[in-house]
Design an enzyme around this catalytic site. Structure first.
Site, mmCIF file in Angstrom:
data_model
loop_
_atom_site.group_PDB
_atom_site.id
_atom_site.type_symbol
_atom_site.label_atom_id
_atom_site.label_comp_id
_atom_site.label_asym_id
_atom_site.label_seq_id
_atom_site.Cartn_x
_atom_site.Cartn_y
_atom_site.Cartn_z
ATOM 1 N N CYS A 188 175.331 -50.236 135.578
ATOM 2 C CA CYS A 188 174.392 -51.355 135.627
ATOM 3 C C CYS A 188 173.281 -51.042 136.632
ATOM 4 O O CYS A 188 172.493 -50.133 136.417
ATOM 5 C CB CYS A 188 175.141 -52.650 135.949
ATOM 6 S SG CYS A 188 174.136 -54.135 135.879
ATOM 7 N N ASP B 182 174.073 -55.129 124.080
ATOM 8 C CA ASP B 182 173.705 -55.464 125.453
ATOM 9 C C ASP B 182 172.467 -56.358 125.432
ATOM 10 O O ASP B 182 171.370 -55.901 125.113
ATOM 11 C CB ASP B 182 173.427 -54.182 126.240
ATOM 12 C CG ASP B 182 173.262 -54.417 127.732
ATOM 13 O OD1 ASP B 182 172.843 -55.517 128.124
ATOM 14 O OD2 ASP B 182 173.546 -53.490 128.503
ATOM 15 N N HIS C 178 177.052 -55.273 127.327
ATOM 16 C CA HIS C 178 176.814 -54.772 128.678
ATOM 17 C C HIS C 178 178.159 -54.679 129.412
ATOM 18 O O HIS C 178 179.088 -55.428 129.133
ATOM 19 C CB HIS C 178 175.881 -55.724 129.424
ATOM 20 C CG HIS C 178 175.422 -55.200 130.739
ATOM 21 N ND1 HIS C 178 174.510 -54.172 130.856
ATOM 22 C CD2 HIS C 178 175.754 -55.554 132.012
ATOM 23 C CE1 HIS C 178 174.295 -53.922 132.132
ATOM 24 N NE2 HIS C 178 175.039 -54.748 132.850
#
Length: 276
Positions: free
Chosen positions: A156, A213, A245
Site C-alpha cells: 500500500c 482495487d 486492495h
C-alpha cells in the site's frame, strides 16, 4: 513534565506490540511465523536527526545476508509487518521494517483512519528516502548485511515508496511493490509519483495489483505498464483480476489466500532472478 523535543521523541519511540488499533478485529486467517532459528526484535537505527525504531530479523547463524527492506502500510510496523519480516528471515534474509512515520506521530495508537491519513500525509518523500539510505548503511555496518544484495518490498503506502526508492538508489537489485498508489498530485512533500519515474527506471520492479482495487484504478496500473515499456528496467506488472486492495494482508477481510500465495512465490522468484 518538560516538553519532549523532536530528537528525544525519535530516540524514545518504540515499536507496536501486537496489531494496530485501526485493524481490529484481526482475522482468524492471520499467519504467525515463529522466531525459532532467528535473531528477531526491535532495534533503534541512527538516522540524520536521531534514531528511529525498526523491527529486524535474520538467521541466528551466518553473515553477509542479503538485505530486504520491508515498507509498512499506513498502519505502521505492527504485528503483520513484523511477521512478514520473520518470513523473510526464515528464507535466509536480513529483513528490516523501519517506522517511517514516527516523527509525525504514532499511527498504531489510532483507530480512526482519517486521523491516520492526516499523519501519513505529513511525511515527506525526501525524509523517507534519506531514512532508508541510513537503514541500508546500518544493515551493512551493524547487522551483517550484504550491500551487494539489496532488495525492497512494500505494501500500500509502502508499495508507492518501493517504486520511488528503486529510482532513488541504483544499488537496489530488485523491488516488489504490492498495490502501491501510482499517480497523484505533485506537492512539496510528494514531488514525484511512480508514474513520473517509470520510464527512466533501471532497477527491475515487480508490481502486484488487484483488479478490484477501488483505490488504485486499473487504468493507472495500465499507465505505468505503458511507461515501463520505454525503461531498461525489465519491470513487470501483474494484475489479479478478482483481488481487492490489500489482498496480501492476512489479518484483514481483504485477504485473498490464492493471490497472496502466488504473489509471495513470484516475489521470491523475482529476488532470486536478480541476485538477491
Amino acid at each position: 513534565m518538560k516538553e519532549i523535543t523532536r530528537r528525544e521523541f525519535i530516540v524514545t519511540a518504540a515499536l507496536t506490540t501486537g496489531f494496530a488499533l485501526a485493524v481490529q478485529p484481526v482475522s482468524a486467517k492471520v499467519i504467525t511465523t515463529d522466531t525459532k532459528g532467528l535473531i528477531a526484535g526491535a532495534v533503534k537505527i541512527p538516522v540524520k536527526d536521531g534514531e528511529i525504531p525498526a523491527y529486524r530479523a535474520r538467521p541466528e547463524k551466518g553473515e553477509n545476508f542479503p538485505i530486504v527492506l520491508v515498507i509498512q502500510e499506513i498502519f505502521g510496523v505492527h504485528e503483520h509487518i513484523q511477521d512478514v519480516v520473520r518470513r523473510f528471515a526464515k528464507l535466509g534474509y536480513l529483513a528490516i521494517a523501519p517506522e517511517l512515520f514516527i516523527r509525525q506521530g504514532d499511527v498504531s495508537k489510532l483507530s480512526n483512519i482519517d486521523e491516520i491519513r492526516a499523519i501519513v500525509s505529513k511525511v515527506p518523500d525526501a525524509q523517507v528516502l534519506s531514512d532508508l539510505d541510513d537503514i541500508v548503511t546500518w544493515a551493512v555496518k551493524s547487522a551483517k548485511g550484504n550491500a551487494d544484495k539489496l532488495a525492497i518490498t512494500g505494501f500500500c503506502w509502502g508499495g508507492r515508496i518501493t517504486w520511488l526508492y528503486v529510482a532513488h538508489n541504483p544499488n537496489v537489485k530488485a523491488g516488489v511493490a504490492w498495490y502501491g498508489r501510482l499517480v497523484g498530485n505533485v506537492t512539496e512533500l510528494q514531488p514525484k509519483h511512480p508514474v513520473d519515474i517509470a520510464s527512466e527506471l533501471k532497477v527491475p520492479v515487480l508490481g502486484l495489483y488487484g483488479g478490484q482495487d477501488t483505490g488504485i484504478p486499473v487504468d493507472t496500473v495500465e499507465q505505468i505498464r505503458e511507461k515501463l515499456k520505454s525503461s531498461s528496467s525489465k519491470s513487470e506488472i501483474i494484475v489479479y483480476p478478482d483481488a481487492p486492495h490489500a489482498f496480501f494482508a492476512d489479518y484483514r477481510p481483504s485477504y485473498r489466500e490464492t493471490e497472496a500465495k502466488d504473489g509471495w512465490q513470484r516475489l521470491q522468484k523475482w529476488f532470486k532472478q536478480y541476485g538477491v
